[in-house]
Write an enzyme that holds these catalytic residues in place. Structure first.
Site, PDB file in Angstrom:
ATOM      1  N   SER A  82      27.762  87.371 -35.649  1.00 48.97           N
ATOM      2  CA  SER A  82      28.975  88.083 -35.603  1.00 48.97           C
ATOM      3  C   SER A  82      29.125  88.994 -34.507  1.00 48.97           C
ATOM      4  O   SER A  82      28.402  88.957 -33.595  1.00 48.97           O
ATOM      5  CB  SER A  82      28.892  88.912 -36.763  1.00 48.97           C
ATOM      6  OG  SER A  82      28.426  89.999 -36.824  1.00 48.97           O
ATOM      7  N   LYS A  83      30.149  89.509 -34.319  1.00 52.00           N
ATOM      8  CA  LYS A  83      30.724  90.273 -33.187  1.00 52.00           C
ATOM      9  C   LYS A  83      29.533  91.318 -32.965  1.00 52.00           C
ATOM     10  O   LYS A  83      29.616  91.917 -31.897  1.00 52.00           O
ATOM     11  CB  LYS A  83      32.023  91.028 -33.422  1.00 52.00           C
ATOM     12  CG  LYS A  83      33.302  90.174 -33.457  1.00 52.00           C
ATOM     13  CD  LYS A  83      34.041  90.090 -32.121  1.00 52.00           C
ATOM     14  CE  LYS A  83      35.041  89.086 -32.187  1.00 52.00           C
ATOM     15  NZ  LYS A  83      34.807  87.780 -31.117  1.00 52.00           N
ATOM     16  N   ARG A  84      29.083  91.995 -33.827  1.00 60.20           N
ATOM     17  CA  ARG A  84      28.035  92.775 -33.837  1.00 60.20           C
ATOM     18  C   ARG A  84      26.915  92.514 -32.577  1.00 60.20           C
ATOM     19  O   ARG A  84      26.195  93.210 -31.905  1.00 60.20           O
ATOM     20  CB  ARG A  84      27.173  93.113 -35.172  1.00 60.20           C
ATOM     21  CG  ARG A  84      27.687  94.041 -35.968  1.00 60.20           C
ATOM     22  CD  ARG A  84      27.129  94.408 -37.248  1.00 60.20           C
ATOM     23  NE  ARG A  84      26.732  93.190 -37.743  1.00 60.20           N
ATOM     24  CZ  ARG A  84      25.301  92.609 -37.953  1.00 60.20           C
ATOM     25  NH1 ARG A  84      24.441  93.492 -37.349  1.00 60.20           N
ATOM     26  NH2 ARG A  84      25.028  91.442 -38.586  1.00 60.20           N
ATOM     27  N   THR A 114      31.367  85.997 -29.475  1.00 65.01           N
ATOM     28  CA  THR A 114      30.992  84.767 -30.426  1.00 65.01           C
ATOM     29  C   THR A 114      32.037  83.663 -30.400  1.00 65.01           C
ATOM     30  O   THR A 114      32.055  82.485 -30.769  1.00 65.01           O
ATOM     31  CB  THR A 114      31.463  85.459 -32.072  1.00 65.01           C
ATOM     32  OG1 THR A 114      32.824  86.243 -32.207  1.00 65.01           O
ATOM     33  CG2 THR A 114      30.495  86.383 -32.631  1.00 65.01           C
TER      34      THR A 114
END
Ligand code: GLU
Length: 467
Positions: A242-244, A248
């Site tokens: 994910s973006k974390r 992406t």
């Protein structure tokens, strides 16, 4: 298994950007087809009108183009095929494999409520499943498929092996809504069948759907495609990417300046293996790619490895092709276009630039000396090395360069003897030379720069610096 030529497809929903995991799914389908002389088709699954946009479709096409994943023919648009999806539902009705269900929302909710209170399955069991047509009311209805209620269904999956589901887990899924529109689950099967898809390679988040879609294949008596449900991509910490974790979207990787060949190589290796091979060409990937090589557990995205592979791909890339891709990178990041002189300089410098660059920004940074033009203002740090003593030494170099033959050996010999004449080391002259030629303390080797810049430009830059 059928012996027909391989037809694979990538079937994105244009409801968002092209996720890197979807790009890998596309890549696997592309490799599988291309390695077998088959076809690779693109189907835009745009039946969700509220969430599908033309802009997202364009982003998907751009991402595919950037990655070099060419598809055969025009893209299919699922929504354009709605009449055919409806026709298949009617065919199933006519065969008695589907039925009209007149249950209202309230009735369905009451059924579920009762089931919950009895701790029974809340899957709706329609009372209309076996009602004769003559008894149908004149009221709105949905069309449901007649799913088996007992026994089990086993589907073979090339990645997951045999997967078995108990049929009491299946409901009589809706094929046509009460407004007569077809549902997505029906559309996928009809389209795959009509497009002649032989292999469905997609994320394992669709594995449960395969059992529902299987009902349509069974009811229509159609040949089923080979299934391969691939595990999702995880981040380095073992959680869904994910973006974390970082970028992406495929287009983000383009804007970060990774070369498409490096992305293809890295993404191919992400969740699929061929022995210990990490670095390979497209031709090798097409030849080697197969379904048994896909791992059963989620692969972890490793940014370091991506950079490493990208560096290796840049190093072996054709110079002109790299320049072409670099220009596309500049355009994608809204950077100014290269002038003709800059492009020519870059091309000339490419053999040395590409040796250690992992991305286009790195390559451009190394190319700084060809991208700038005279007069060069050295940065603060490099300006320090251009003191009067060294300016004097460099000034002596200029006349010698006038007549020297312009090759690495001669240039090295010249500069080395100049250093010796002044009882200093070659290394001590490198700083001032860098300052004069590149205006920086970090640059490619001074001889690489001289060779790329050529005699006139080298002498002119030295002249500017020693004036
Ligand atoms: N449209 C689906 C998705 O984007 C893919 C469906 C399929 O591959 O069967 O997840």
């Amino acid at each position: 298994m059928s012996t027909a030529p391989v037809v694979t497809r990538f079937a994105p929903s244009p409801t968002g950007a092209l996720h890197i995991g979807s790009a890998r799914t596309a890549l696997f389908n592309w490799l599988y087809a291309r390695g077998r002389g088959g076809k690779f088709l693109l189907r835009i699954e745009d039946t969700d009108k509220d969430r599908s946009t033309d802009e997202n479709t364009q982003i998907i096409l751009d991402g595919m183009n950037w990655l070099g994943l060419d598809w055969d023919g025009d893209p299919f648009h699922q929504s354009a095929n709605a009449a055919r999806h409806v026709a298949v539902a009617h065919e199933l009705l006519a065969k008695g494999a589907a039925y009209k269900c007149f249950a209202t929302q309230d009735e369905i909710e009451a059924f579920r409520e009762k089931a919950r209170s009895e701790k029974a399955s809340t899957l709706f069991r329609s009372p209309w499943r076996d009602v004769a047509e003559a008894e149908y009311p004149d009221a709105p209805y949905v069309v449901r498929i007649k799913a088996p209620r007992d026994g089990q269904t086993t589907l073979h999956d090339e990645v997951q092996g045999d997967v078995t589901w108990s049929n009491d887990q299946l409901d009589d899924m809706i094929l046509l809504r009460s407004d007569g529109t077809p549902v997505y689950m029906l559309a996928v099967v009809v389209d795959d069948h009509d497009m002649g898809v032989t292999h469905v390679i997609r994320g394992d988040d669709h594995l449960a759907n395969a059992f529902r879609q299987n009902l349509v294949y069974e009811a229509m008596g159609w040949d089923k495609p080979v299934l391969a449900h691939i595990p999702l991509i995880f981040g380095p910490d073992g959680k869904k990417l994910s973006k974390r974790h970082g970028a992406t979207g495929a287009s983000e990787y383009q804007r970060l300046g990774y070369p498409a060949a490096g992305m293809r190589n890295y993404l191919t290796r992400l969740g699929w293996s061929h022995g210990d091979d990490e670095f390979f060409t497209d031709a090798q990937a097409k030849g080697w790619f197969d379904l048994p090589g896909i791992g059963k557990s989620p692969a972890r995205f490793d940014f370091k490895k991506l950079e490493n592979i990208c560096g290796q791909q840049i190093a072996v890339a054709d110079d002109a092709a790299l320049l072409h891709e670099l220009k596309a990178f500049l355009a994608a990041t809204n950077a100014p276009e290269l002038t003709a002189a800059q492009a020519a300089g870059l091309l000339a410098a490419m053999p040395s630039l590409k040796e250690r660059a992992k991305s286009f920004p790195e390559l451009i940074d190394k190319a700084h000396f060809v991208l700038i033009s005279r007069p060069i203002t050295p940065d603060e740090k490099s300006a320090k090395s251009l003191d009067d003593v060294h300016k004097g030494i460099l000034a002596e170099l200029t006349p010698q360069l006038q007549n020297a033959s312009w090759d690495r050996n001669t240039l090295e010999t010249l500069v080395t003897s100049l250093a010796e004449a002044h009882e200093t080391k070659l290394g001590k002259l490198a700083g001032p030379l860098r300052a004069a030629l590149a205006g920086r303390t970090v640059s490619p080797s001074v001889f690489d720069m001289m060779l790329v810049l050529g005699r006139d430009e080298t002498i002119a830059r030295l002249g500017d610096a020693t004036r």
